[in-house]
Design a protein around this motif. Structure first.
Motif, short mmCIF file in Angstrom:
data_model
loop_
_atom_site.label_atom_id
_atom_site.label_comp_id
_atom_site.label_asym_id
_atom_site.label_seq_id
_atom_site.Cartn_x
_atom_site.Cartn_y
_atom_site.Cartn_z
N GLN A 173 7.56 -8.97 30.09
CA GLN A 173 8.22 -8.22 29.02
C GLN A 173 7.76 -8.71 27.65
O GLN A 173 7.59 -7.91 26.72
CB GLN A 173 9.74 -8.34 29.15
CG GLN A 173 10.31 -7.57 30.33
CD GLN A 173 11.83 -7.56 30.34
OE1 GLN A 173 12.47 -7.78 29.32
NE2 GLN A 173 12.41 -7.33 31.50
N ARG A 174 7.58 -10.01 27.52
CA ARG A 174 7.06 -10.56 26.26
C ARG A 174 5.68 -9.98 25.95
O ARG A 174 5.39 -9.57 24.82
CB ARG A 174 6.97 -12.08 26.33
CG ARG A 174 8.29 -12.80 26.20
CD ARG A 174 8.74 -12.81 24.76
NE ARG A 174 9.95 -13.60 24.57
CZ ARG A 174 10.66 -13.64 23.46
NH1 ARG A 174 10.27 -12.93 22.42
NH2 ARG A 174 11.74 -14.35 23.37
N ARG A 175 4.81 -9.95 26.93
CA ARG A 175 3.46 -9.43 26.71
C ARG A 175 3.51 -7.93 26.41
O ARG A 175 2.74 -7.43 25.58
CB ARG A 175 2.57 -9.70 27.93
CG ARG A 175 2.37 -11.18 28.23
CD ARG A 175 1.18 -11.42 29.12
NE ARG A 175 1.23 -10.66 30.36
CZ ARG A 175 1.90 -11.04 31.45
NH1 ARG A 175 2.59 -12.17 31.44
NH2 ARG A 175 1.88 -10.30 32.55
N ASN A 207 -0.98 -17.23 25.69
CA ASN A 207 -2.05 -17.80 24.88
C ASN A 207 -3.32 -16.97 24.98
O ASN A 207 -4.00 -16.70 23.98
CB ASN A 207 -2.34 -19.24 25.29
CG ASN A 207 -1.21 -20.18 24.91
OD1 ASN A 207 -0.27 -19.80 24.22
ND2 ASN A 207 -1.30 -21.42 25.37
N GLU A 208 -3.66 -16.58 26.20
CA GLU A 208 -4.88 -15.79 26.41
C GLU A 208 -4.77 -14.44 25.71
O GLU A 208 -5.76 -13.95 25.12
CB GLU A 208 -5.11 -15.60 27.91
CG GLU A 208 -5.47 -16.89 28.64
CD GLU A 208 -5.58 -16.70 30.14
OE1 GLU A 208 -5.23 -15.60 30.62
OE2 GLU A 208 -6.02 -17.64 30.83
N LEU A 209 -3.59 -13.82 25.75
CA LEU A 209 -3.40 -12.54 25.08
C LEU A 209 -3.56 -12.68 23.57
O LEU A 209 -4.26 -11.88 22.94
CB LEU A 209 -2.01 -11.98 25.41
CG LEU A 209 -1.60 -10.69 24.68
CD1 LEU A 209 -2.58 -9.56 24.99
CD2 LEU A 209 -0.18 -10.29 25.06
N LEU A 210 -2.94 -13.70 22.98
CA LEU A 210 -3.01 -13.87 21.53
C LEU A 210 -4.42 -14.22 21.07
O LEU A 210 -4.89 -13.70 20.05
CB LEU A 210 -2.02 -14.95 21.08
CG LEU A 210 -0.54 -14.66 21.35
CD1 LEU A 210 0.34 -15.76 20.78
CD2 LEU A 210 -0.13 -13.30 20.80
N LEU A 211 -5.09 -15.09 21.80
CA LEU A 211 -6.46 -15.42 21.45
C LEU A 211 -7.37 -14.20 21.58
O LEU A 211 -8.30 -14.01 20.79
CB LEU A 211 -6.97 -16.57 22.32
CG LEU A 211 -6.31 -17.93 22.06
CD1 LEU A 211 -6.75 -18.94 23.11
CD2 LEU A 211 -6.65 -18.44 20.66
N GLY A 212 -7.10 -13.37 22.59
CA GLY A 212 -7.87 -12.14 22.77
C GLY A 212 -7.63 -11.15 21.63
O GLY A 212 -8.56 -10.47 21.17
#
Length: 352
Positions: A173-175, A207-212
């Protein structure tokens, strides 16, 4: 309009102050968020981080100060003068909240389509052309679905596209909430504690989503976060608040080695706290907020941020002596008072 210089910060906060009656939530705060980077705003509960976000995104109108958003086109917006809906639509600033705010009864895909309703409504001629399937509505609808699919893939939610959003795990849900914010096409994404309540695996996915997002879209990110592992791993720039004032500002490495930050946020052994706080002078920040107005303007003696003098007491271990430690309710003042009380008093010489 010519594009802006890449060195120009995307967000500049100048002398921001926010007061609620006698409560000073933010006091003379200035910082910048570099373009194309992840800036973290950290500090303990009550430091004023969410208040800063609320001023940036138009939920609060600051008491004083200026908040300048500079888009990639070079166009500048003074956010403190704009209504909140224009901050998203024109200045291209999006945000998420501490508490997840999804449409739980809608599907995951529908949540991302809702974020694009402005473009769809314009293409539909405000429902008339959409009902008839005329004009550019079909093209706009197809483009909105493509954008939603793109962010579902980035958020690793493509296999849940037709499931109700309320059925997702907390981390998913956060993503989804972040993906929905990205569907508005922001240039600055403000995230309020995105890692709160996540387990280590979910934090890694975040982290992976934000860095992406930073790498692939070029969107600048400003986040509030208590999880220091997340902050130190993904942030390019860190601003530290205490009692509504900035106490440190720089790279994660420089902030991590700042003695005041170590004492106040990253933690030291109990027996070292007093020494570190005395060394860095922790009382200086709090004293600026104390003694501004008579006691009548606030409650009785207290260690809160209300205006008015603060008095505290410290009891000696194993003794009966009560040592006053005003004006600041910090450990530095307490340690100094204890040291002074325990020091032997030198006899005075005869009067001259």
């Amino acid at each position: 309009m010519a594009g802006t210089n890449l060195q120009t910060p995307i967000l500049q906060v100048d002398h921001l102050s926010m007061k609620f009656g006698g409560l000073v939530a933010i006091g003379d705060l200035s910082f910048t968020a570099p373009r194309g980077e992840i800036t973290a705003l950290i500090g303990p509960n009550g430091a004023g981080k969410t208040t800063v976000f609320n001023c940036i995104t138009g939920f609060y109108k600051p008491t004083e100060g200026m908040i300048t958003m500079t888009r990639a086109s070079g166009e500048k917006f003074l956010l403190e003068r704009m209504p909140d809906f224009q901050i998203t639509a024109k200045a291209k600033v999006a945000r998420t909240f501490q508490n997840i705010r999804l449409f739980s009864g809608m599907t995951v895909l529908e949540n991302l389509l809702v974020a694009q309703h402005n473009a769809l409504m314009r293409a539909s001629g405000f429902t008339v052309l959409g009902l008839l399937g005329l004009g550019g509505y079909k093209d706009a609808s197809r483009a909105s679905i493509e954008k939603a699919v793109y962010w579902l893939e980035k958020a690793d939610l493509m296999d849940r596209a037709d499931d109700p959003a309320g059925d997702l795990s907390y981390g998913a849900q956060r993503r989804l909430e972040i993906a929905r914010a990205m569907c508005t096409g922001p240039e600055l994404l403000c995230l309020d504690e995105p890692a709160a309540g996540l387990n280590p695996k979910e934090s890694l996915a975040l982290n992976e989503l934000l860095l992406g997002i930073r790498r692939d879209s070029g969107t600048s990110i400003l986040l509030i976060e208590h999880d220091m592992a997340v902050v130190m791993e993904i942030s390019d720039h860190v601003v530290v608040l205490e009692y509504g004032r900035k106490i440190s500002d720089g790279s994660p490495a420089s902030v991590r080695s700042d003695p005041k930050v170590i004492a106040a946020y990253l933690g030291v052994d109990d027996e070292e706290v007093g020494d570190v706080l005395v060394e860095v002078g922790d009382t200086s920040v709090i004293e600026e907020l104390d003694g501004v107005a008579p006691v009548a303007q606030g409650p009785a003696e207290t260690s809160s941020m209300f205006e008015g003098p603060i008095a505290d007491t410290v009891e000696e271990a194993g003794g009966e002596t009560i040592v006053p430690a005003s004006p600041a309710a910090s450990k530095a003042a307490q340690v100094e008072a204890e040291t002074a009380a325990k020091s032997p008093v030198e006899p005075k010489g005869p009067a001259q």
